[in-house]
Design a protein around this motif. Structure first.
Motif, short mmCIF file in Angstrom:
data_model
loop_
_atom_site.label_atom_id
_atom_site.label_comp_id
_atom_site.label_asym_id
_atom_site.label_seq_id
_atom_site.Cartn_x
_atom_site.Cartn_y
_atom_site.Cartn_z
N LYS A 30 25.06 46.33 -9.94
CA LYS A 30 26.29 45.55 -10.12
C LYS A 30 27.45 46.45 -10.54
O LYS A 30 28.57 46.31 -10.04
N GLN A 31 27.19 47.38 -11.45
CA GLN A 31 28.23 48.31 -11.89
C GLN A 31 28.73 49.17 -10.72
O GLN A 31 29.93 49.44 -10.61
N VAL A 32 27.82 49.59 -9.88
CA VAL A 32 28.18 50.45 -8.74
C VAL A 32 29.05 49.69 -7.75
O VAL A 32 30.07 50.20 -7.27
N VAL A 33 28.69 48.46 -7.45
CA VAL A 33 29.48 47.66 -6.51
C VAL A 33 30.85 47.33 -7.11
O VAL A 33 31.88 47.36 -6.40
N THR A 34 30.89 47.05 -8.40
CA THR A 34 32.17 46.78 -9.06
C THR A 34 33.07 48.00 -9.01
O THR A 34 34.28 47.89 -8.75
N HIS A 35 32.50 49.17 -9.27
CA HIS A 35 33.32 50.40 -9.21
C HIS A 35 33.78 50.69 -7.79
O HIS A 35 34.88 51.21 -7.59
N TYR A 36 32.96 50.34 -6.81
CA TYR A 36 33.37 50.46 -5.39
C TYR A 36 34.64 49.66 -5.14
O TYR A 36 35.58 50.14 -4.49
N ALA A 37 34.70 48.46 -5.69
CA ALA A 37 35.91 47.63 -5.56
C ALA A 37 37.08 48.27 -6.28
O ALA A 37 38.23 48.23 -5.80
N ASP A 38 36.82 48.89 -7.43
CA ASP A 38 37.88 49.60 -8.16
C ASP A 38 38.41 50.78 -7.33
O ASP A 38 39.62 51.02 -7.30
N LEU A 39 37.51 51.52 -6.69
CA LEU A 39 37.92 52.63 -5.82
C LEU A 39 38.80 52.12 -4.68
O LEU A 39 39.83 52.71 -4.36
N ALA A 40 38.36 51.04 -4.06
CA ALA A 40 39.13 50.47 -2.96
C ALA A 40 40.54 50.09 -3.41
O ALA A 40 41.53 50.40 -2.74
N HIS A 41 40.63 49.43 -4.55
CA HIS A 41 41.95 49.03 -5.04
C HIS A 41 42.82 50.24 -5.31
O HIS A 41 44.01 50.25 -4.98
N ALA A 42 42.25 51.28 -5.90
CA ALA A 42 43.02 52.48 -6.22
C ALA A 42 43.55 53.16 -4.97
O ALA A 42 44.73 53.55 -4.90
N VAL A 43 42.72 53.31 -3.95
CA VAL A 43 43.14 54.05 -2.76
C VAL A 43 44.12 53.22 -1.93
O VAL A 43 45.08 53.75 -1.36
N PHE A 44 43.92 51.90 -1.86
CA PHE A 44 44.89 51.07 -1.15
C PHE A 44 46.22 51.02 -1.92
O PHE A 44 47.29 50.95 -1.29
N SER A 45 46.15 51.06 -3.24
CA SER A 45 47.38 51.12 -4.04
C SER A 45 48.15 52.39 -3.74
O SER A 45 49.38 52.37 -3.61
N ASP A 46 47.44 53.51 -3.63
CA ASP A 46 48.10 54.78 -3.32
C ASP A 46 48.65 54.79 -1.90
O ASP A 46 49.71 55.37 -1.63
N ALA A 47 47.92 54.18 -0.97
CA ALA A 47 48.44 54.08 0.40
C ALA A 47 49.73 53.28 0.42
O ALA A 47 50.70 53.63 1.12
N HIS A 48 49.76 52.19 -0.35
CA HIS A 48 50.97 51.38 -0.46
C HIS A 48 52.11 52.18 -1.09
O HIS A 48 53.24 52.18 -0.59
N LEU A 49 51.80 52.89 -2.16
CA LEU A 49 52.81 53.71 -2.85
C LEU A 49 53.43 54.75 -1.91
O LEU A 49 54.65 54.90 -1.86
N TYR A 310 32.92 60.76 0.81
CA TYR A 310 32.47 61.45 -0.41
C TYR A 310 32.86 60.65 -1.66
O TYR A 310 32.08 60.54 -2.60
N ASN A 311 34.06 60.09 -1.65
CA ASN A 311 34.53 59.28 -2.79
C ASN A 311 33.56 58.15 -3.09
O ASN A 311 33.21 57.90 -4.25
N VAL A 312 33.15 57.43 -2.05
CA VAL A 312 32.30 56.26 -2.25
C VAL A 312 30.92 56.69 -2.75
O VAL A 312 30.34 56.04 -3.63
N TYR A 313 30.39 57.78 -2.24
CA TYR A 313 29.07 58.22 -2.68
C TYR A 313 29.08 58.68 -4.14
O TYR A 313 28.18 58.36 -4.91
#
Length: 420
Positions: A30-49, A310-313
């Motif tokens: 559960k922690q790993v999948v939650t952090h995966y969502a955190d990674l996605a939000h961070a990288v999409f936020s940077d793409a938006h920025l 690599y980020n996701v792994y």
């Protein structure tokens, strides 16, 4: 000491952090999948920025077009590709991303739909929109479809995607903007990218190639649409939004989440990056199938696709502000089950990332870009690309091994119908 390029700095920063951090204790799925969502939000936020920063440079350029301000816009486009390419690992396995992605990153495109092209322009056979030239016309007729294009808006550009039923009719996204900035690359497999003059955007008597006002309007509207799309996807992964895709993902069985993570990594590694983005271009010696074909930025786009895997792994992501996001990872789950396998899999990731980095070294240190490497007769260049494809295939096998270690069977990454 020679100055390190951005890719080398990223390699070192994430590798050193990964080597130095101890494994998370008692990491749960559960922690790993939650952090995966955190990674996605961070990288999409940077793409938006970075898309917002690109629009700002476009505004400055259009207000006062010069060689310098034009170069600044092009650099902002290259910078914006860095986080965006790291988002693509979230495409496969997450239908909401894959269904959305085409409006931002579809390629290859028949650029004659957008603006003027050379007299020997080669386009998709049977594409009635291939020479429509939105910039030069206020009315379009593609097959039986008539469209008023007198006002170029984000909404219009979105509606024109795949007009006439052709996937080559790409009106929006990074590559439409890339074409507007660089123009066609008419060098084939020789050195050099597109050479559009900044005067193509100078309104008035110094305008070159006509319709400079509409060309600028198209550039501006494309950037606005890019921002709108990225903002929407950022919200889909935000912990601050309710009823979004993140909430849906985290409500699922964690096994489904882990499968999506691993399937996304394997499919980008194998079918998309090794297959569609390298193997197709290499086997056909085709610059038309090069990913960033107008700007010759393909080496960086390939590298940051690999970085996203690599980020996701590893659970790591180096943000645009320089901070490093880290958390419970697939590597941690594998290591908890089989330390030897974890070491072996990590070694393969490091080798593959270094191999893809050789494409960057070839372009930036040796002056041989991807379109030159795939040229017929370039034995060494072809070998470098082929070695990179093989490394990605081996990485995919490591991803499948990781899946097996943590109990995800029959992963079957997407091959995009390629044989390896």
């Amino acid at each position: 000491m020679p100055q390190l390029n951005k890719v080398t700095k990223t390699l070192l920063a994430t590798s050193l952090l990964f080597a130095s951090q101890s494994a998370f204790s008692a990491v749960s799925e559960k922690q790993v999948v939650t952090h995966y969502a955190d990674l996605a939000h961070a990288v999409f936020s940077d793409a938006h920025l970075t898309a917002v920063q690109l629009e700002s440079k476009i505004d400055q350029f259009l207000a006062s077009p010069t060689e310098k301000s034009f170069a600044d816009v092009k650099q902002a486009w290259i910078d914006a590709r860095v986080p965006y390419q790291q988002t693509e690992v979230f495409r496969f396995g997450n239908a909401i991303v894959d269904d959305w992605e085409g409006q931002l990153n579809a390629w290859p495109l028949d650029e004659g739909l957008i603006d003027y092209v050379s007299s020997d322009y080669q386009h998709e056979l049977g594409n009635e929109g291939a020479l429509a030239n939105i910039v030069a016309n206020t009315q379009l007729k593609v097959g039986s479809q008539a469209v008023d294009v007198s006002e170029i808006t984000p909404e219009l550009i979105a509606d024109l995607n795949e007009i006439g039923g052709s996937e080559a009719n790409v009106a929006s996204g990074y590559h439409a903007i890339e074409f507007l900035l660089w123009g066609q690359d008419l060098n084939g497999t020789n050195a050099g990218a597109g050479q559009r003059a900044f005067t193509d955007f100078v309104v008035g008597s110094e305008c070159t190639n006509n319709n400079c006002d509409r060309r600028g309007a198209y550039l501006k509207a494309s950037a606005e649409l890019l921002i709108q799309d990225l903002q929407w996807m950022e919200k889909q992964w935000s912990a601050q939004e309710s009823g979004n895709y993140r909430a849906e993902l985290l409500a699922e069985d964690t096994t489904n989440g882990l499968r999506k993570m691993l399937f996304g990594m394997g499919s980008l590694s194998l079918g998309e990056l090794a297959g569609e983005r390298m193997k197709v271009a290499l086997e056909a010696n085709s610059t038309e199938d090069e990913h960033d074909c107008f700007s010759d930025n393909t080496h960086n786009s390939h590298y940051y696709n690999e970085q996203g895997i690599y980020n996701v792994y590893t659970g790591l992501y180096k943000r645009e502000d320089g901070t490093l996001l880290s958390g419970p990872s697939l590597h941690d789950l594998v290591e908890q089950q089989d330390k030897d396998a974890a070491q072996r899999i990590q070694k393969q990731f490091d080798e593959t990332r270094a191999q893809v980095g050789q494409l960057v070294n070839s372009a930036e240190k040796q002056g041989q870009h991807f379109d030159q490497l795939i040229a017929s007769g370039n034995t060494a260049g072809n070998a470098l690309v082929n070695e990179t494809i093989l490394a990605l295939v081996q990485q995919t096998a490591a991803i499948e091994e990781a899946a097996g270690v943590i109990g995800i069977t029959s992963l079957n990454p997407d091959t995009a119908d390629h044989e390896f």
